[in-house]
Design an enzyme around this catalytic site. Structure first.
Site, PDB file in Angstrom:
ATOM      1  N   TYR A   1     -43.843 -52.075 -14.769  1.00  0.00           N
ATOM      2  CA  TYR A   1     -44.897 -52.627 -13.909  1.00  0.00           C
ATOM      3  C   TYR A   1     -45.843 -53.446 -14.764  1.00  0.00           C
ATOM      4  O   TYR A   1     -46.238 -52.995 -15.842  1.00  0.00           O
ATOM      5  CB  TYR A   1     -45.682 -51.514 -13.202  1.00  0.00           C
ATOM      6  CG  TYR A   1     -45.387 -51.483 -11.719  1.00  0.00           C
ATOM      7  CD1 TYR A   1     -45.719 -52.568 -10.923  1.00  0.00           C
ATOM      8  CD2 TYR A   1     -44.760 -50.390 -11.123  1.00  0.00           C
ATOM      9  CE1 TYR A   1     -45.432 -52.577  -9.571  1.00  0.00           C
ATOM     10  CE2 TYR A   1     -44.469 -50.390  -9.772  1.00  0.00           C
ATOM     11  CZ  TYR A   1     -44.812 -51.488  -8.993  1.00  0.00           C
ATOM     12  OH  TYR A   1     -44.526 -51.496  -7.657  1.00  0.00           O
TER      13      TYR A   1
ATOM     14  N   GLU B   1     -48.692 -55.787 -13.351  1.00  0.00           N
ATOM     15  CA  GLU B   1     -49.640 -56.618 -12.584  1.00  0.00           C
ATOM     16  C   GLU B   1     -50.539 -57.403 -13.538  1.00  0.00           C
ATOM     17  O   GLU B   1     -51.023 -56.846 -14.532  1.00  0.00           O
ATOM     18  CB  GLU B   1     -50.533 -55.745 -11.698  1.00  0.00           C
ATOM     19  CG  GLU B   1     -49.878 -55.325 -10.407  1.00  0.00           C
ATOM     20  CD  GLU B   1     -49.318 -53.933 -10.496  1.00  0.00           C
ATOM     21  OE1 GLU B   1     -48.957 -53.504 -11.613  1.00  0.00           O
ATOM     22  OE2 GLU B   1     -49.246 -53.279  -9.451  1.00  0.00           O
TER      23      GLU B   1
ATOM     24  N   ASP C   1     -41.813 -79.294  -2.262  1.00  0.00           N
ATOM     25  CA  ASP C   1     -40.949 -78.107  -2.268  1.00  0.00           C
ATOM     26  C   ASP C   1     -39.569 -78.565  -2.742  1.00  0.00           C
ATOM     27  O   ASP C   1     -38.801 -79.159  -1.983  1.00  0.00           O
ATOM     28  CB  ASP C   1     -40.885 -77.512  -0.860  1.00  0.00           C
ATOM     29  CG  ASP C   1     -40.017 -76.264  -0.796  1.00  0.00           C
ATOM     30  OD1 ASP C   1     -39.202 -76.048  -1.721  1.00  0.00           O
ATOM     31  OD2 ASP C   1     -40.135 -75.513   0.180  1.00  0.00           O
TER      32      ASP C   1
ATOM     33  N   THR D   1     -37.044 -72.756  -5.891  1.00  0.00           N
ATOM     34  CA  THR D   1     -36.327 -71.508  -6.133  1.00  0.00           C
ATOM     35  C   THR D   1     -35.496 -71.691  -7.391  1.00  0.00           C
ATOM     36  O   THR D   1     -35.094 -72.806  -7.730  1.00  0.00           O
ATOM     37  CB  THR D   1     -35.422 -71.128  -4.950  1.00  0.00           C
ATOM     38  OG1 THR D   1     -34.676 -72.270  -4.563  1.00  0.00           O
ATOM     39  CG2 THR D   1     -36.229 -70.616  -3.781  1.00  0.00           C
TER      40      THR D   1
ATOM     41  N   LYS E   1     -30.776 -71.922  -6.814  1.00  0.00           N
ATOM     42  CA  LYS E   1     -29.906 -72.872  -6.096  1.00  0.00           C
ATOM     43  C   LYS E   1     -29.261 -73.796  -7.137  1.00  0.00           C
ATOM     44  O   LYS E   1     -28.518 -73.314  -7.979  1.00  0.00           O
ATOM     45  CB  LYS E   1     -30.719 -73.611  -5.030  1.00  0.00           C
ATOM     46  CG  LYS E   1     -31.243 -72.646  -3.938  1.00  0.00           C
ATOM     47  CD  LYS E   1     -31.901 -73.377  -2.792  1.00  0.00           C
ATOM     48  CE  LYS E   1     -32.292 -72.451  -1.667  1.00  0.00           C
ATOM     49  NZ  LYS E   1     -33.697 -71.965  -1.747  1.00  0.00           N
TER      50      LYS E   1
ATOM     51  N   ARG F   1     -32.145 -65.057  -8.507  1.00  0.00           N
ATOM     52  CA  ARG F   1     -32.865 -65.214  -7.243  1.00  0.00           C
ATOM     53  C   ARG F   1     -34.359 -65.158  -7.516  1.00  0.00           C
ATOM     54  O   ARG F   1     -34.845 -64.200  -8.123  1.00  0.00           O
ATOM     55  CB  ARG F   1     -32.525 -64.065  -6.276  1.00  0.00           C
ATOM     56  CG  ARG F   1     -31.146 -64.134  -5.685  1.00  0.00           C
ATOM     57  CD  ARG F   1     -30.950 -65.375  -4.868  1.00  0.00           C
ATOM     58  NE  ARG F   1     -31.542 -65.268  -3.568  1.00  0.00           N
ATOM     59  CZ  ARG F   1     -30.847 -65.035  -2.454  1.00  0.00           C
ATOM     60  NH1 ARG F   1     -29.548 -64.879  -2.499  1.00  0.00           N
ATOM     61  NH2 ARG F   1     -31.457 -64.959  -1.290  1.00  0.00           N
TER      62      ARG F   1
HETATM   63  N1  DSN Z   1     -32.019 -70.062   2.906  1.00  0.00           N
HETATM   64  C1  DSN Z   1     -32.271 -71.238   2.136  1.00  0.00           C
HETATM   65  C2  DSN Z   1     -31.336 -72.316   2.476  1.00  0.00           C
HETATM   66  O1  DSN Z   1     -30.208 -72.000   2.771  1.00  0.00           O
HETATM   67  O2  DSN Z   1     -31.681 -73.479   2.446  1.00  0.00           O
HETATM   68  C3  DSN Z   1     -33.661 -71.693   2.215  1.00  0.00           C
HETATM   69  O3  DSN Z   1     -34.550 -70.632   2.206  1.00  0.00           O
END
Ligand code: DSN
Length: 419
Positions: free
Chosen positions: A56, A58, A202, A228, A231, A237
């Site tokens: 932990y 924080e 984004d 994110t 991807k 993740r």
């Molecule tokens: N679930 C993601 C996507 O497939 O684009 C976005 O959050």
């Protein structure tokens, strides 16, 4: 060696272990074309399964609320330094648990409840967190949307400017979840300056393409960039926020304690590894191959009679309008039968879709995973062929299952995790 104090007496969980093994088999024997997925490296996966999961912490490096964070401090700082270098950012927060959490924190940092925000319409490729009425973003803030042109199905920058002048948003969000074209940061910056709005980009889907030099970097133009890490960037993740130094304190406070408790230190460690992998000169070649493959897949699908929204792609994903291929075929039916045939993707609305988001007239395909496996342009033609054949024979389950065997044979030549 047996630990005499071992309290984990229940023994191996064979049910879950079996499911992990079956999932590994599924991923290795079928085509993973969901545009938001990728195959993380073994090093990234080892870190997510490491002892950092027990900790932990924080707070932020050297400013923690709990003890024992000497190693966590180093690993989080490493992740911060690496991601700042990767994108040329002044400030980074690597703690968001996901892209949605990252976006929620930015909204909290920059907005008051009820403020007006602009984002890409969900029907035209925007994300749930860009103002969907069923998402907190749409509940707490007054989102207004810009969209795509009716003709070439690109972002309508003129309309975006007109709406911004009329609505005077406090924040303009660029970025998408299902938009196959390049998103120019400059016009957004200009409009934000004109109306006095913050600019958030984004970059969830395209972060890896930006890191690899295949998409313009929004960092020099935007006040905040969220993305994110799993991807096209191919890390674990999770989410991340980059910002100007001027906004650093606001962003950090909105992540913790504003939106989250303790960071997921094992994921932060894995992010550090993923950022290092993306800093490697070889990553640019990967990003280039993604774009080449997506373009080849678009051409091959068009030759099979599918209409590509916007006529093609500049990035890692394609939005396929199924109606030219078969008027009766819905995205839902296509997704289900393709899954049976070993081609895994998701149904997706197309711009101004006459069908509901649950049914849809389109599917979305992305090539980041298959590119990681080493597939190239030749394999993209095969993927288009599998897709068309499965959909043409969708009422013949035996024929679809036979194609699944062919798909598995192709995948066997490109194992994502060679033993
Ligand atoms: N679930 C993601 C996507 O497939 O684009 C976005 O959050």
């Amino acid at each position: 060696m047996t630990n005499p104090n071992n309290v984990w007496t229940v023994g191996p969980d064979t049910e879950v272990e079996e499911l992990i093994s079956e999932e590994k088999e599924r991923q290795a024997t079928s085509l993973q074309l969901i545009a938001s997925e990728n195959f993380a490296s073994p090093a990234v996966m080892n870190a997510t399964g490491s002892v950092f999961t027990n900790k932990y912490s924080e707070g932020y490096p050297r400013r923690r609320y709990y003890g024992g964070n000497a190693k966590v401090d180093v690993v989080e700082q490493l992740a911060i330094d690496r991601v700042k270098k990767l994108f040329g950012a002044e400030h980074a927060n690597v703690q968001p648990h996901s892209g949605s959490q990252a976006n929620a924190a930015v909204y909290m940092a920059l907005l008051d409840v009820g403020d007006t925000v602009m984002g890409l319409s969900l029907d035209h490729g925007g994300h749930l967190t860009h103002g969907s009425p069923v998402n907190a973003s749409g509940r707490f803030y007054n989102f207004v949307s810009y969209g795509l042109t009716g003709g070439d199905e690109r972002i309508d920058y003129e309309e975006m400017r007109s709406i911004a002048i009329a609505e005077r948003p406090k924040l303009i969000v660029a970025g998408a979840t299902a938009y196959p074209r390049r998103i120019d940061p400059e016009p957004f910056r200009k409009v934000c300056d004109e109306v006095g709005a913050y600019f958030m980009f984004d970059a969830a889907h395209i972060a890896g393409l930006i890191a690899g030099g295949q998409h313009p970097n929004p960092v020099p133009h935007a006040d905040v960039v969220t993305f994110t890490t799993h991807k096209t960037l191919r890390g674990p993740r999770g989410g991340c926020i980059l910002s100007t130094e001027a906004l650093a304190k606001k962003i950090d406070s909105a992540v913790f304690p504003g939106n989250q408790g303790g960071p997921l230190d094992h994921v932060v460690a894995a992010k550090a590894i993923g950022f290092r992998e993306a800093l490697d000169p070889g990553f640019a070649g990967y990003a280039e191959r993604i774009v080449q493959n997506a373009s080849a897949l678009a051409d091959a699908l068009a030759n099979q009679g599918f209409r590509l929204v916007s006529g093609g792609t500049d990035n890692h994903l394609l939005l396929v309008d199924l109606r030219t291929f078969d008027e009766e075929l819905t995205g839902k039916e296509a997704q289900e039968v393709l899954d049976l045939g070993g081609v895994t993707l998701n149904r997706n609305t197309i711009p101004d879709d006459p069908r509901s988001p649950f049914v849809t007239s389109g599917v979305r395909m992305g090539v980041a995973s298959v590119t990681t496996q080493g597939m190239g342009v030749e394999e993209m033609a095969k993927i288009a062929d599998f897709t068309a054949r499965i959909l043409r024979q969708r009422h013949d389950t035996d024929a679809v299952k036979a194609i699944a065997e062919e798909v598995a044979d192709l995948c066997a030549q490109f194992p994502p995790y060679p033993e």
